[in-house]
Scaffold this motif. Sequence first.
Motif, PDB file in Angstrom:
ATOM      1  N   GLU A   1      35.470  -0.749  24.601  1.00 18.38           N
ATOM      2  CA  GLU A   1      34.746  -1.887  24.023  1.00 18.38           C
ATOM      3  C   GLU A   1      35.219  -3.174  24.693  1.00 18.38           C
ATOM      4  O   GLU A   1      36.413  -3.392  24.861  1.00 18.38           O
ATOM      5  N   LEU A   2      34.265  -4.032  25.060  1.00 18.96           N
ATOM      6  CA  LEU A   2      34.570  -5.339  25.641  1.00 18.96           C
ATOM      7  C   LEU A   2      33.783  -6.381  24.852  1.00 18.96           C
ATOM      8  O   LEU A   2      32.553  -6.342  24.815  1.00 18.96           O
ATOM      9  N   PHE A   3      34.508  -7.297  24.181  1.00 18.92           N
ATOM     10  CA  PHE A   3      33.909  -8.278  23.273  1.00 18.92           C
ATOM     11  C   PHE A   3      33.880  -9.666  23.910  1.00 18.92           C
ATOM     12  O   PHE A   3      34.870 -10.105  24.492  1.00 18.92           O
ATOM     13  N   TYR A   4      32.771 -10.381  23.710  1.00 20.30           N
ATOM     14  CA  TYR A   4      32.606 -11.757  24.178  1.00 20.30           C
ATOM     15  C   TYR A   4      32.345 -12.628  22.944  1.00 20.30           C
ATOM     16  O   TYR A   4      31.282 -12.529  22.319  1.00 20.30           O
ATOM     17  N   PHE A   5      33.310 -13.480  22.585  1.00 19.15           N
ATOM     18  CA  PHE A   5      33.221 -14.285  21.373  1.00 19.15           C
ATOM     19  C   PHE A   5      32.633 -15.668  21.660  1.00 19.15           C
ATOM     20  O   PHE A   5      32.802 -16.214  22.750  1.00 19.15           O
ATOM     21  N   SER A   6      31.989 -16.250  20.636  1.00 16.08           N
ATOM     22  CA  SER A   6      31.347 -17.559  20.783  1.00 16.08           C
ATOM     23  C   SER A   6      32.359 -18.676  21.024  1.00 16.08           C
ATOM     24  O   SER A   6      31.991 -19.746  21.494  1.00 16.08           O
ATOM     25  N   ASP A   7      33.641 -18.446  20.713  1.00 15.27           N
ATOM     26  CA  ASP A   7      34.661 -19.474  20.962  1.00 15.27           C
ATOM     27  C   ASP A   7      35.290 -19.330  22.358  1.00 15.27           C
ATOM     28  O   ASP A   7      36.262 -19.994  22.682  1.00 15.27           O
ATOM     29  N   GLY A   8      34.724 -18.424  23.191  1.00 18.42           N
ATOM     30  CA  GLY A   8      35.195 -18.266  24.559  1.00 18.42           C
ATOM     31  C   GLY A   8      36.181 -17.127  24.785  1.00 18.42           C
ATOM     32  O   GLY A   8      36.471 -16.771  25.930  1.00 18.42           O
ATOM     33  N   ARG A   9      36.700 -16.538  23.721  1.00 15.84           N
ATOM     34  CA  ARG A   9      37.640 -15.420  23.865  1.00 15.84           C
ATOM     35  C   ARG A   9      36.925 -14.173  24.376  1.00 15.84           C
ATOM     36  O   ARG A   9      35.764 -13.949  24.069  1.00 15.84           O
ATOM     37  N   ILE A  10      37.654 -13.395  25.153  1.00 20.80           N
ATOM     38  CA  ILE A  10      37.187 -12.075  25.582  1.00 20.80           C
ATOM     39  C   ILE A  10      38.291 -11.088  25.193  1.00 20.80           C
ATOM     40  O   ILE A  10      39.452 -11.299  25.522  1.00 20.80           O
ATOM     41  N   GLU A  11      37.918 -10.050  24.459  1.00 20.37           N
ATOM     42  CA  GLU A  11      38.895  -9.052  24.023  1.00 20.37           C
ATOM     43  C   GLU A  11      38.374  -7.664  24.336  1.00 20.37           C
ATOM     44  O   GLU A  11      37.164  -7.452  24.459  1.00 20.37           O
ATOM     45  N   GLN A  12      39.299  -6.732  24.459  1.00 18.23           N
ATOM     46  CA  GLN A  12      38.923  -5.350  24.763  1.00 18.23           C
ATOM     47  C   GLN A  12      39.651  -4.401  23.832  1.00 18.23           C
ATOM     48  O   GLN A  12      40.691  -4.737  23.266  1.00 18.23           O
ATOM     49  N   ARG A  13      39.083  -3.224  23.668  1.00 21.98           N
ATOM     50  CA  ARG A  13      39.722  -2.164  22.877  1.00 21.98           C
ATOM     51  C   ARG A  13      39.352  -0.830  23.500  1.00 21.98           C
ATOM     52  O   ARG A  13      38.220  -0.627  23.924  1.00 21.98           O
ATOM     53  N   HIS A  14      40.295   0.076  23.520  1.00 26.98           N
ATOM     54  CA  HIS A  14      40.068   1.442  23.990  1.00 26.98           C
ATOM     55  C   HIS A  14      40.459   2.387  22.865  1.00 26.98           C
ATOM     56  O   HIS A  14      41.638   2.549  22.562  1.00 26.98           O
ATOM     57  N   TRP A  15      39.459   2.977  22.233  1.00 26.30           N
ATOM     58  CA  TRP A  15      39.691   3.962  21.177  1.00 26.30           C
ATOM     59  C   TRP A  15      39.848   5.353  21.804  1.00 26.30           C
ATOM     60  O   TRP A  15      39.076   5.722  22.686  1.00 26.30           O
ATOM     61  N   GLN A  16      40.814   6.095  21.311  1.00 24.78           N
ATOM     62  CA  GLN A  16      40.926   7.522  21.608  1.00 24.78           C
ATOM     63  C   GLN A  16      40.644   8.229  20.291  1.00 24.78           C
ATOM     64  O   GLN A  16      41.401   8.090  19.318  1.00 24.78           O
ATOM     65  N   LEU A  17      39.532   8.963  20.249  1.00 22.08           N
ATOM     66  CA  LEU A  17      38.990   9.485  18.994  1.00 22.08           C
ATOM     67  C   LEU A  17      38.992  11.003  18.955  1.00 22.08           C
ATOM     68  O   LEU A  17      38.876  11.664  19.987  1.00 22.08           O
ATOM     69  N   GLN A  18      39.076  11.525  17.741  1.00 19.30           N
ATOM     70  CA  GLN A  18      38.916  12.956  17.510  1.00 19.30           C
ATOM     71  C   GLN A  18      37.984  13.140  16.324  1.00 19.30           C
ATOM     72  O   GLN A  18      38.191  12.519  15.275  1.00 19.30           O
ATOM     73  N   GLN A  19      36.965  13.979  16.516  1.00 22.98           N
ATOM     74  CA  GLN A  19      36.030  14.307  15.447  1.00 22.98           C
ATOM     75  C   GLN A  19      36.145  15.799  15.168  1.00 22.98           C
ATOM     76  O   GLN A  19      35.950  16.616  16.063  1.00 22.98           O
ATOM     77  N   GLN A  20      36.491  16.150  13.931  1.00 23.35           N
ATOM     78  CA  GLN A  20      36.654  17.548  13.549  1.00 23.35           C
ATOM     79  C   GLN A  20      35.342  18.125  13.014  1.00 23.35           C
ATOM     80  O   GLN A  20      34.439  17.381  12.624  1.00 23.35           O
ATOM     81  N   SER A  21      35.264  19.439  12.963  1.00 21.98           N
ATOM     82  CA  SER A  21      34.034  20.094  12.494  1.00 21.98           C
ATOM     83  C   SER A  21      33.739  19.809  11.026  1.00 21.98           C
ATOM     84  O   SER A  21      32.591  19.871  10.598  1.00 21.98           O
ATOM     85  N   ASP A  22      34.759  19.448  10.227  1.00 20.18           N
ATOM     86  CA  ASP A  22      34.525  19.125   8.813  1.00 20.18           C
ATOM     87  C   ASP A  22      34.109  17.668   8.614  1.00 20.18           C
ATOM     88  O   ASP A  22      33.953  17.203   7.487  1.00 20.18           O
TER      89      ASP A  22
END
Length: 194
Positions: free
Chosen positions: A76-97
């Motif tokens: 994820e790469l975010f562009y904020f109205s106040d000029g900030r730019i932030e990023q996030r990298h999720w490592q996810l696991q989805q189980q069958s339940d």
Amino acid sequence: MWKKTSLAALLTLLLSGCSQSVSEYQNETPELKLNQFFQGTAKAWGVLHNWQGKQSVRFSAELCGEWQGGQGNLYELFYFSDGRIEQRHWQLQQQSDGSVSGTAGDVVGQATGQLAGNALYWQYTLRLPYDGDTLDVAVKDWMYLIDDDNLINRSTLHKFGLQVAELTLSIQRQDTNASCVALQQKIQQQVPQS
């Protein structure tokens, strides 16, 4: 004395009746599967409201997900109205339940959640930059799949048990066959070099 006790009991009953459970959405369609919706590229737009309900910042974001079975990476790469730019990298696991877990660089510990029908309830502690330091807030996320290409996310942020902000986010899926290399390169350019 009776009036105070009755009023407290009534408020408790009303407030407990306001909470929702993800299982209530079990029969809602289309079914949300993270490894399908967050496969390839997506775009997002959102607004953050402060504790008074006033808009504090707007943002847009680029997202890209890659999955192998029930394990995925969401960039994820975010562009904020106040000029900030932030990023996030999720490592996810989805189980069958339908249970979901994940980690990210600015998430304290592990995020946990549960899928049911068209919804995901997801909670975690987010470490935010604040006044030259950091601030940990508890995040409660509700995601609702509207159709195959559109999802609405409503998040509340809490500190000391009190809601301090609310975020509303719309995510639109773009290209399910796209590679995440281009977004990863953009994110790498935003990370300060040590």
